[in-house]
Design an enzyme around this catalytic site. Structure first.
Site, PDB file in Angstrom:
ATOM      1  N   CYS A 136       0.817  -1.210   0.000  1.00 35.01           N
ATOM      2  CA  CYS A 136       0.000   0.000   0.000  1.00 35.01           C
ATOM      3  C   CYS A 136       0.857   1.268   0.000  1.00 35.01           C
ATOM      4  O   CYS A 136       1.869   1.348   0.682  1.00 35.01           O
ATOM      5  CB  CYS A 136      -0.955   0.055   1.190  1.00 35.01           C
ATOM      6  SG  CYS A 136      -2.097  -1.323   1.289  1.00 35.01           S
TER       7      CYS A 136
ATOM      8  N   ARG B 251       3.825   0.151  -4.928  1.00 37.41           N
ATOM      9  CA  ARG B 251       3.584  -0.447  -3.621  1.00 37.41           C
ATOM     10  C   ARG B 251       2.256  -1.187  -3.549  1.00 37.41           C
ATOM     11  O   ARG B 251       1.991  -1.925  -2.579  1.00 37.41           O
ATOM     12  CB  ARG B 251       3.616   0.630  -2.534  1.00 37.41           C
ATOM     13  CG  ARG B 251       4.944   1.331  -2.390  1.00 37.41           C
ATOM     14  CD  ARG B 251       4.883   2.380  -1.297  1.00 37.41           C
ATOM     15  NE  ARG B 251       4.599   1.778  -0.004  1.00 37.41           N
ATOM     16  CZ  ARG B 251       5.526   1.351   0.846  1.00 37.41           C
ATOM     17  NH1 ARG B 251       6.797   1.456   0.539  1.00 37.41           N
ATOM     18  NH2 ARG B 251       5.183   0.824   2.001  1.00 37.41           N
TER      19      ARG B 251
ATOM     20  N   TRP C 208      -2.717  -2.610  -1.821  1.00 40.09           N
ATOM     21  CA  TRP C 208      -2.378  -4.016  -2.017  1.00 40.09           C
ATOM     22  C   TRP C 208      -3.240  -4.794  -1.031  1.00 40.09           C
ATOM     23  O   TRP C 208      -3.085  -4.673   0.177  1.00 40.09           O
ATOM     24  CB  TRP C 208      -0.890  -4.251  -1.747  1.00 40.09           C
ATOM     25  CG  TRP C 208      -0.425  -5.632  -2.083  1.00 40.09           C
ATOM     26  CD1 TRP C 208       0.018  -6.080  -3.289  1.00 40.09           C
ATOM     27  CD2 TRP C 208      -0.342  -6.757  -1.179  1.00 40.09           C
ATOM     28  NE1 TRP C 208       0.368  -7.403  -3.200  1.00 40.09           N
ATOM     29  CE2 TRP C 208       0.163  -7.847  -1.917  1.00 40.09           C
ATOM     30  CE3 TRP C 208      -0.631  -6.941   0.171  1.00 40.09           C
ATOM     31  CZ2 TRP C 208       0.383  -9.102  -1.357  1.00 40.09           C
ATOM     32  CZ3 TRP C 208      -0.429  -8.194   0.737  1.00 40.09           C
ATOM     33  CH2 TRP C 208       0.078  -9.249  -0.016  1.00 40.09           C
TER      34      TRP C 208
ATOM     35  N   ASN D 280      -2.071   1.620   5.926  1.00 44.35           N
ATOM     36  CA  ASN D 280      -1.125   0.646   5.371  1.00 44.35           C
ATOM     37  C   ASN D 280      -0.727  -0.276   6.514  1.00 44.35           C
ATOM     38  O   ASN D 280      -0.190   0.180   7.522  1.00 44.35           O
ATOM     39  CB  ASN D 280       0.100   1.369   4.803  1.00 44.35           C
ATOM     40  CG  ASN D 280       1.192   0.406   4.357  1.00 44.35           C
ATOM     41  OD1 ASN D 280       0.949  -0.775   4.158  1.00 44.35           O
ATOM     42  ND2 ASN D 280       2.404   0.920   4.218  1.00 44.35           N
ATOM     43  N   GLY D 281      -0.992  -1.569   6.361  1.00 42.03           N
ATOM     44  CA  GLY D 281      -0.647  -2.533   7.400  1.00 42.03           C
ATOM     45  C   GLY D 281      -1.772  -3.522   7.626  1.00 42.03           C
ATOM     46  O   GLY D 281      -2.681  -3.660   6.800  1.00 42.03           O
TER      47      GLY D 281
ATOM     48  N   GLU E  81      17.673 -17.080  -7.737  1.00 42.37           N
ATOM     49  CA  GLU E  81      17.238 -15.725  -8.047  1.00 42.37           C
ATOM     50  C   GLU E  81      16.689 -15.639  -9.467  1.00 42.37           C
ATOM     51  O   GLU E  81      15.686 -14.957  -9.719  1.00 42.37           O
ATOM     52  CB  GLU E  81      18.417 -14.760  -7.868  1.00 42.37           C
ATOM     53  CG  GLU E  81      18.145 -13.323  -8.272  1.00 42.37           C
ATOM     54  CD  GLU E  81      17.057 -12.634  -7.456  1.00 42.37           C
ATOM     55  OE1 GLU E  81      16.630 -11.536  -7.862  1.00 42.37           O
ATOM     56  OE2 GLU E  81      16.622 -13.181  -6.432  1.00 42.37           O
TER      57      GLU E  81
ATOM     58  N   LYS F  83      12.861 -14.450 -10.454  1.00 41.27           N
ATOM     59  CA  LYS F  83      12.564 -13.355 -11.386  1.00 41.27           C
ATOM     60  C   LYS F  83      11.575 -13.814 -12.456  1.00 41.27           C
ATOM     61  O   LYS F  83      10.641 -13.086 -12.808  1.00 41.27           O
ATOM     62  CB  LYS F  83      13.848 -12.852 -12.061  1.00 41.27           C
ATOM     63  CG  LYS F  83      14.704 -11.993 -11.183  1.00 41.27           C
ATOM     64  CD  LYS F  83      14.016 -10.676 -10.881  1.00 41.27           C
ATOM     65  CE  LYS F  83      14.507 -10.122  -9.561  1.00 41.27           C
ATOM     66  NZ  LYS F  83      14.026 -10.807  -8.365  1.00 41.27           N
TER      67      LYS F  83
ATOM     68  N   GLU G  24       8.077 -14.116 -10.981  1.00 45.34           N
ATOM     69  CA  GLU G  24       7.488 -12.815 -10.683  1.00 45.34           C
ATOM     70  C   GLU G  24       7.009 -12.102 -11.934  1.00 45.34           C
ATOM     71  O   GLU G  24       5.937 -11.487 -11.938  1.00 45.34           O
ATOM     72  CB  GLU G  24       8.535 -11.932  -9.982  1.00 45.34           C
ATOM     73  CG  GLU G  24       8.866 -12.356  -8.568  1.00 45.34           C
ATOM     74  CD  GLU G  24       9.953 -11.480  -7.962  1.00 45.34           C
ATOM     75  OE1 GLU G  24       9.835 -11.141  -6.774  1.00 45.34           O
ATOM     76  OE2 GLU G  24      10.912 -11.127  -8.668  1.00 45.34           O
TER      77      GLU G  24
ATOM     78  N   HIS H 292      17.972 -36.161  -7.899  1.00 42.80           N
ATOM     79  CA  HIS H 292      17.181 -36.602  -6.753  1.00 42.80           C
ATOM     80  C   HIS H 292      15.747 -36.101  -6.858  1.00 42.80           C
ATOM     81  O   HIS H 292      15.137 -35.725  -5.854  1.00 42.80           O
ATOM     82  CB  HIS H 292      17.831 -36.124  -5.450  1.00 42.80           C
ATOM     83  CG  HIS H 292      19.203 -36.663  -5.235  1.00 42.80           C
ATOM     84  ND1 HIS H 292      19.443 -37.931  -4.741  1.00 42.80           N
ATOM     85  CD2 HIS H 292      20.415 -36.120  -5.498  1.00 42.80           C
ATOM     86  CE1 HIS H 292      20.746 -38.138  -4.686  1.00 42.80           C
ATOM     87  NE2 HIS H 292      21.359 -37.052  -5.142  1.00 42.80           N
TER      88      HIS H 292
ATOM     89  N   LYS I  57       6.063  -3.979  -3.709  1.00 43.25           N
ATOM     90  CA  LYS I  57       7.498  -3.763  -3.575  1.00 43.25           C
ATOM     91  C   LYS I  57       7.979  -3.931  -2.145  1.00 43.25           C
ATOM     92  O   LYS I  57       8.964  -4.591  -1.886  1.00 43.25           O
ATOM     93  CB  LYS I  57       7.838  -2.343  -4.076  1.00 43.25           C
ATOM     94  CG  LYS I  57       9.321  -2.043  -4.087  1.00 43.25           C
ATOM     95  CD  LYS I  57      10.031  -2.877  -5.126  1.00 43.25           C
ATOM     96  CE  LYS I  57      11.500  -2.588  -5.192  1.00 43.25           C
ATOM     97  NZ  LYS I  57      12.179  -3.513  -6.101  1.00 43.25           N
TER      98      LYS I  57
END
Length: 613
Positions: free
Chosen positions: A2, A27, A74, A100-101, A486, A490, A493, A509, A608
């Site tokens: 948010c 955000r 968000w 926000n929270g 990583e 990416k 996402e 395995h 973010k």
């Protein structure tokens, strides 16, 4: 999570707020809204979707006000919709609030309010908190400031809240715990934001609000108080940011801009720290806790997502160079599993935003047991930076794209500098190797430029070739294993393609059962001490008709012949090489996402800065 914006001053509030929301849209972008206070009434507009949808909603409306608040969401409680968008009205419609929270005990509060006759018009925890504040204000015959203070003593969770009240025609009330809040100081005006980007065009003088602080803001006054109603002196800082850093600068997307900024951001990470001619590293933050590190029995690195991958790579590097036991923890697990922490532990917290909720709580827990906290963060004045005993900023600059790119390489540079400094201090590295690594590290920006100049078209070709794949597998060994993780993150996402990262030796395995002629497998296979082994893993994949994409060192003719497609990076020491091999994987995910027509800057369901647990 948010984005919040507020303005009180002598200008029209709406244009400033809407511009701020656009800058904070990274955000959260499920919905957005604004509330404007004028002539003892509150106008409230909100809309599901991007900020542009909100702008269309208010066309033709009279938006005269010099005070207002705005929010881009968000979703946590309640699906993205007009009704769940912020701001919210209180039941009397005399107060509007953004949040926000997460309020963890909202259901208990809501049940109490329903018995008193309160009606709720959304599914959010935020509306519950707002009406709880209003109920206290009415029943206690108190001011809004007093009601907020009383309410927050009952609240469990994280929050930044901004409120406007028709009884306070020139005032914004704000409070924070666990989520960021910045207040910009202008000329008879104040700006509020989740970060400094909404106010950069107007001021560079800012105050970072601390947890459990409450702010009373008018056009010409900022009053800070703690939860005990005691005045706190605001600490004004001067921002070292430019407006151009949060604009696209001619690039199609922020993500692409930020990938291409990496030669500069890596250089910025060196600035004032790396002296190649003297073969020296200066880390003033580390110097203050070096004695604690000498006495430490282990280093524990905590982080989330991309920052966890940077920490995992650092584990390999620090153990190799410094001969100190290192453990890497997901912050979210670390804080809940009751870990054994003592005053002999040295905790490194890695976070781009410096506000990651899980990491913050984990650090508070570790600090309470006497551990030394060292922060590696990007945002000056952030919560982790203030909580830590010492640390270093990564100097990556604002990163708007939700998927981290330049922040990751800046974190890796910072952690390599940390490892080299400590290794030289402890004499666990030879002078020759120390000097060699310093010299190679200084050449990384030039080597990244080489990748852009020579490999870009090849990466685009590979991206379009495999854009319709349903799954990807990323494999690496040693220092390249965290880079495989990583790279897979990416791709997930940005393209919404299922991807997994594995140590290459673990392929046999389990994951080898997935290999067929439709599965692209990305090998991070630069020349290092594991190279022969990873070439054998490629042969195993080729024997089962798998499609091999390899990131290789320049001149590696053997691997070229095995791979279906390859991307070259300059040869470097295996400790330095991950900074190079990650670049093609960032670009590969970017161009696959673009080829699928996706919004690579704002991938679905992601935000973010994760300020909720």
């Amino acid at each position: 999570m948010c984005g919040i914006v507020g303005y009180v001053g002598n200008k029209e509030a709406y244009p400033i707020i809407i511009d701020g929301l656009k800058k904070l849209e990274y955000r959260g972008y499920d919905s957005s809204g604004v509330a404007l206070l004028h002539d003892h009434s509150i106008q409230l507009f909100k809309k599901k979707g991007r900020v542009s949808a909100l702008e269309e909603t208010v066309v033709g409306e009279k938006l005269t006000a010099t005070i207002g608040i705005g929010h881009t969401r968000w979703a946590t409680h309640g699906a993205p919709s007009d009704r769940n968008a912020h701001p919210h009205y209180s039941n009397s419609k005399s107060i509007a609030m953004i949040h926000n929270g997460i309020i963890e005990n909202y259901s208990q509060l809501k049940a109490e309010l329903i018995t008193k006759g309160y009606i709720f018009h959304s599914d959010t925890d935020s509306e519950v908190l707002l009406n709880f504040i209003e109920d206290i204000k009415i029943n206690n015959n108190s001011t809004l400031e007093e009601a907020v203070r009383i309410a927050l003593k009952r609240v469990t969770g994280a929050y930044v809240i901004l409120l406007i009240d028709i009884d306070l025609p020139d005032t914004i009330i704000a409070a924070r715990k666990g989520s960021p809040l910045v207040i910009g100081i202008g000329d008879n005006e104040h700006f509020l934001g989740s970060d400094a980007s909404p106010m950069l065009a107007y001021t560079k003088d800012v105050v970072y609000i601390n947890d459990y602080e409450l702010a009373i803001i008018t056009s010409n006054e900022l009053i800070l108080k703690n939860i005990g109603n005691e005045r706190v002196t605001p600490f004004i800082q001067r921002l070292d940011l430019n407006l151009s850093q949060i604009e696209k600068g001619g690039y199609e997307h922020f993500m692409l801009k930020e990938i291409f900024e990496q030669p500069q951001t890596i250089n910025d990470s060196f600035r004032g720290r790396l002296d190649v001619s003297a073969h020296s590293i200066t880390l003033s933050g580390l110097d203050t806790v070096l004695t604690k590190l000498d006495q430490a029995q282990r280093i524990v690195i905590v982080g989330c997502g991309t920052s966890w991958h940077a920490g995992l790579l650092a584990e390999y590097i620090i153990e190799e160079l410094c001969r100190i036991n290192v453990e890497v923890e997901y912050a979210s697990e670390f804080r809940y599993r009751n870990p054994i922490i003592t005053d002999k532990d040295f905790i490194i917290a890695v976070s781009q935003s410096g506000e990651t909720a899980d990491t913050l709580v984990a650090l508070e827990k570790a600090k309470g047991k006497g551990a030394t906290i060292f922060g590696v963060v990007n945002v000056v004045g952030s919560s982790i930076a203030r909580l830590a005993d010492a640390g270093m900023y990564t100097h990556a600059g604002p990163e708007i794209g939700v998927a981290s790119t330049k922040a990751f390489t800046a974190q890796v540079v910072a952690l390599i500098l940390f490892a080299l400094k400590v290794a030289n201090h402890k004499r666990t590295i030879t002078d020759e190797r120390y000097k060699q690594l310093i010299e190679q590290l200084s050449e990384v920006p030039t080597m990244v430029e080489w990748i852009f100049a020579t490999q870009l078209e090849k990466i685009k070709h590979i991206a379009y070739k495999y854009a319709n794949a349903k799954d990807f597998l990323y494999l690496g060994r040693g220092y390249n294993f965290p880079i495989a993780l990583e790279g897979a993150l990416k791709l997930k996402e940005i393209s919404y393609i299922h991807a997994e990262g594995y140590p290459a030796a673990e392929m046999k395995h389990g994951p080898i059962a997935l290999v067929d002629d439709t599965l692209p497998i990305v090998f991070v296979a630069t020349k290092d001490s594991y190279h022969e082994k990873i070439v054998s893993n490629m042969q195993e994949v080729k024997a089962r008709e798998g499609r091999v994409i390899a990131v290789i060192s320049v001149g590696d003719e053997l691997t070229k012949d095995i791979a279906d497609d390859y991307i070259e990076v300059p040869y470097a020491d295996e400790i330095i090489s991950p900074l190079l091999s990650t670049i093609p994987l960032q670009l590969l995910s970017y161009y696959i996402g673009v080829s699928k027509g996706l919004n690579v800057d704002m991938p679905r369901n992601l935000a973010k800065s994760v300020t909720v647990e």
